[in-house]
Design an enzyme around this catalytic site. Structure first.
Site, PDB file in Angstrom:
ATOM      1  N   GLU A 232      -3.051  -4.695  56.204  1.00 39.32           N
ATOM      2  CA  GLU A 232      -4.391  -4.932  55.668  1.00 39.32           C
ATOM      3  C   GLU A 232      -4.998  -6.174  56.288  1.00 39.32           C
ATOM      4  O   GLU A 232      -6.193  -6.214  56.602  1.00 39.32           O
ATOM      5  CB  GLU A 232      -4.322  -5.067  54.141  1.00 39.32           C
ATOM      6  CG  GLU A 232      -5.677  -5.114  53.447  1.00 39.32           C
ATOM      7  CD  GLU A 232      -6.220  -6.517  53.233  1.00 39.32           C
ATOM      8  OE1 GLU A 232      -7.307  -6.650  52.654  1.00 39.32           O
ATOM      9  OE2 GLU A 232      -5.546  -7.490  53.634  1.00 39.32           O
ATOM     10  N   GLU A 233      -4.163  -7.193  56.465  1.00 44.59           N
ATOM     11  CA  GLU A 233      -4.659  -8.457  56.975  1.00 44.59           C
ATOM     12  C   GLU A 233      -5.059  -8.381  58.458  1.00 44.59           C
ATOM     13  O   GLU A 233      -5.676  -9.298  58.985  1.00 44.59           O
ATOM     14  CB  GLU A 233      -3.612  -9.565  56.785  1.00 44.59           C
ATOM     15  CG  GLU A 233      -3.214  -9.826  55.331  1.00 44.59           C
ATOM     16  CD  GLU A 233      -4.305 -10.486  54.506  1.00 44.59           C
ATOM     17  OE1 GLU A 233      -5.407 -10.691  55.035  1.00 44.59           O
ATOM     18  OE2 GLU A 233      -4.048 -10.781  53.321  1.00 44.59           O
TER      19      GLU A 233
ATOM     20  N   HIS B 154      -4.622 -17.517  51.712  1.00 42.53           N
ATOM     21  CA  HIS B 154      -4.238 -17.440  53.124  1.00 42.53           C
ATOM     22  C   HIS B 154      -3.563 -18.719  53.618  1.00 42.53           C
ATOM     23  O   HIS B 154      -3.675 -19.062  54.798  1.00 42.53           O
ATOM     24  CB  HIS B 154      -5.454 -17.099  53.999  1.00 42.53           C
ATOM     25  CG  HIS B 154      -5.799 -15.661  53.984  1.00 42.53           C
ATOM     26  ND1 HIS B 154      -6.666 -15.079  54.873  1.00 42.53           N
ATOM     27  CD2 HIS B 154      -5.388 -14.643  53.175  1.00 42.53           C
ATOM     28  CE1 HIS B 154      -6.780 -13.798  54.627  1.00 42.53           C
ATOM     29  NE2 HIS B 154      -6.018 -13.502  53.586  1.00 42.53           N
TER      30      HIS B 154
ATOM     31  N   ASP C  12      -6.350  -5.897  44.592  1.00 42.36           N
ATOM     32  CA  ASP C  12      -6.125  -6.861  45.665  1.00 42.36           C
ATOM     33  C   ASP C  12      -6.386  -8.262  45.119  1.00 42.36           C
ATOM     34  O   ASP C  12      -7.535  -8.647  44.910  1.00 42.36           O
ATOM     35  CB  ASP C  12      -7.080  -6.542  46.823  1.00 42.36           C
ATOM     36  CG  ASP C  12      -6.726  -7.279  48.105  1.00 42.36           C
ATOM     37  OD1 ASP C  12      -5.900  -8.196  48.049  1.00 42.36           O
ATOM     38  OD2 ASP C  12      -7.300  -6.925  49.157  1.00 42.36           O
TER      39      ASP C  12
ATOM     40  N   ASP D 169      -1.117 -10.527  33.475  1.00 41.35           N
ATOM     41  CA  ASP D 169      -0.835  -9.677  32.320  1.00 41.35           C
ATOM     42  C   ASP D 169      -2.041  -8.800  31.976  1.00 41.35           C
ATOM     43  O   ASP D 169      -1.919  -7.591  31.740  1.00 41.35           O
ATOM     44  CB  ASP D 169      -0.456 -10.559  31.134  1.00 41.35           C
ATOM     45  CG  ASP D 169       0.179  -9.777  29.993  1.00 41.35           C
ATOM     46  OD1 ASP D 169       0.509  -8.590  30.190  1.00 41.35           O
ATOM     47  OD2 ASP D 169       0.335 -10.349  28.903  1.00 41.35           O
TER      48      ASP D 169
ATOM     49  N   ASP E 129      -1.889 -12.993  47.186  1.00 42.63           N
ATOM     50  CA  ASP E 129      -2.560 -12.108  48.153  1.00 42.63           C
ATOM     51  C   ASP E 129      -1.533 -11.488  49.090  1.00 42.63           C
ATOM     52  O   ASP E 129      -1.232 -12.051  50.130  1.00 42.63           O
ATOM     53  CB  ASP E 129      -3.597 -12.900  48.944  1.00 42.63           C
ATOM     54  CG  ASP E 129      -4.378 -12.049  49.924  1.00 42.63           C
ATOM     55  OD1 ASP E 129      -4.371 -10.811  49.773  1.00 42.63           O
ATOM     56  OD2 ASP E 129      -4.990 -12.613  50.834  1.00 42.63           O
TER      57      ASP E 129
ATOM     58  N   ASP F 231       1.261  -0.990  27.499  1.00 40.95           N
ATOM     59  CA  ASP F 231       1.438  -2.428  27.717  1.00 40.95           C
ATOM     60  C   ASP F 231       2.424  -2.566  28.867  1.00 40.95           C
ATOM     61  O   ASP F 231       3.632  -2.438  28.698  1.00 40.95           O
ATOM     62  CB  ASP F 231       1.982  -3.078  26.438  1.00 40.95           C
ATOM     63  CG  ASP F 231       2.169  -4.585  26.592  1.00 40.95           C
ATOM     64  OD1 ASP F 231       1.741  -5.138  27.626  1.00 40.95           O
ATOM     65  OD2 ASP F 231       2.764  -5.200  25.684  1.00 40.95           O
TER      66      ASP F 231
END
Length: 471
Positions: A160-161, A278, A189, A293, A126, A32
């Site tokens: 990444e962007e 974005h 992601d 969670d 993000d 958990d």
């Protein structure tokens, strides 16, 4: 997450994922993972952004501060960490790589997420959400007292962007022998979207076993999932291009939640999964703690179980691609032949990701080729070469072959043509071809594509997502 990933028509939901339990990698009890601790990491990312111009964008102070903070937490927990720097158009960026210094280093299980935001906001969903989840899982594993069978490694990717640059840089700079040790890469992601869905990656057959384990895990928690074809457009792409099994989860971006999805997941139909995707409003207020969670517990489940998976008896039962960089997402790496054939030109679409092999299309007398050596195990009882091909032509004939591409096997001094496709086989979309190569078991041969075009009227042979698989 890169712009246009899973956007509107870009999201390809394949089916409701219903997999019977029982595919789990091991019998380890699932942990958990603390949502309280994970939320605290997100608060820290928000503070870093607030104190550094409102974002954590590559090349700006907020990104370096994020990378330094993540590395410091992992250092303190006992990980062997590296801050890997690389250049981008926006300035220097960094990958944070953390390895738990226990377990068999010849069998590596990785989990990762991108750490950068876009320039317009702090990027808390993000992809602060994925990074916080992977970080907390790594910290929890270090504190758990577990002794892993395999080596655990965690990656926090920069830029990444800007086009998945960090993960590509990492993979492209790994020696071939080190690449071969990676048994699985898991990518997370956007996992806390405020109007969440529960999507499981389904774009890499080599990772179907891990994909199904994710589905089974969620099913055991009474959470329905859907498959999504991410088409190589997140940080798993560089691993997928090498034939490494990949899987991951995603809670939705700017795509719209349907009535059917709202009925099974809750939330609001007709609205985006993440209306702040974005945008500057992707702040600490832009997350759903229930989704967070559930998703971080899924990360923990996969890490705990695959840390103990026995890889000593050979490859996973789902098999893997024997070719390296089979989707061309790492450019010409591992391939030889005519310069410029592998391209990300938007003039012709890729089947997956951005890159593909585009042979011919010149409208003049030319010959082009592309090839890669591959060893086919002597123990194989079946061996196949598959490829996706799209052919368009300016030739108007319906009966005469003018331009061709041949699929060949080069075995020493002998070249065998397995199939020939021509201007007569034109098609507006990709079709998959599968060819038998069992005759070459126990040999190292070269898979080669040979294109030939006559003096006028172009024909383009576009090939992508090539695979050599055995059982």
């Amino acid at each position: 997450m890169r712009k246009s990933l899973y956007s509107g028509a870009g999201i390809v939901v394949l089916a409701a994922a219903v997999i019977a339990p029982g595919n789990v990698a091991g019998a380890v009890e699932s942990p958990d993972i603390s949502v309280t601790n994970t939320k605290a990491h997100l608060d820290q990312f928000q503070s870093i952004a607030t104190n550094n111009g409102g974002n954590r964008y590559t090349g700006r102070p907020g990104y370096k501060a994020s990378a330094d903070w993540v590395k410091a937490r992992l250092d303190a927990a006992g990980y062997t960490t590296t801050l890997q720097s690389f250049s981008t158009s926006a300035g220097t960026s960094y990958n944070v790589i953390a390895e738990w210094p226990h377990g068999d280093a010849n069998h590596v299980v990785m989990a990762g997420s991108h750490l950068d935001s876009v320039s317009s906001g702090p990027g808390i969903n993000d992809n602060g959400s994925g990074s916080a989840g992977v970080l907390e899982t790594a910290l929890a594993y270090a504190a758990s007292g577990q002794t892993p069978r395999n080596r655990l490694r965690f990656g926090f990717w920069g830029a990444e962007e800007l086009g998945l640059l960090g993960s590509k840089y990492y993979v492209n700079n790994l020696p071939v022998a080190e690449r071969a040790k990676i048994e699985l890469y898991l990518n997370f992601d956007m996992i806390a979207s405020p109007n969440p869905g529960y999507f499981v990656y389904d774009d890499n057959p080599a990772g179907n076993g891990a994909r199904d384990d994710l589905v089974s895990y969620f099913a055991g928690k009474n959470v329905q999932t859907e498959f999504v074809d991410v088409q190589g457009r997140s940080d798993h792409a560089a691993f997928r291009s090498l034939g490494i099994p990949t899987a991951g989860t995603f809670s939705g971006a700017e795509g719209t939640k349907t009535s059917a999805q709202a009925a099974k997941w809750g939330g609001t139909a007709g609205q985006a999964f993440d209306r702040c995707y974005h945008r500057s409003c992707d702040t600490i207020s832009n997350i759903d703690l229930t989704s967070l969670d559930r998703q971080i517990d899924a990360i923990g489940h996969m890490v705990w179980n695959y840390a103990q998976k026995d890889y000593s008896e050979g490859p996973p039962p789902t098999g893997g691609n024997l070719l390296q960089n089979p989707g061309f997402e790492s450019g010409a790496v591992n391939w030889t032949g005519t310069t410029g054939v592998i391209t990300n030109s938007t003039s012709r679409p890729a089947h997956g990701g951005s890159y593909k092999a585009w042979l011919q299309g010149n409208g003049r007398t030319t010959t082009e080729n592309l090839g890669q050596a591959v060893a086919i195990p002597s123990t194989a009882t079946a061996a196949s070469l598959s490829l996706w091909i799209r052919i368009d032509t300016a030739e108007t004939t319906t009966s005469t072959v003018y331009d061709t591409v041949k699929v060949q096997i080069v075995d020493g001094s002998t070249t065998t043509t397995l199939a020939t496709y021509s201007n007569l086989n034109k098609n507006s979309s990709y079709v998959q071809k599968t060819l038998n190569v069992l005759a070459y078991k126990g040999k190292t041969v070269t898979v080669r594509f040979l294109g030939q075009e006559d003096s006028s009227l172009q024909t383009s042979f576009v090939i992508d997502d090539v695979a050599v698989t055995t059982s």
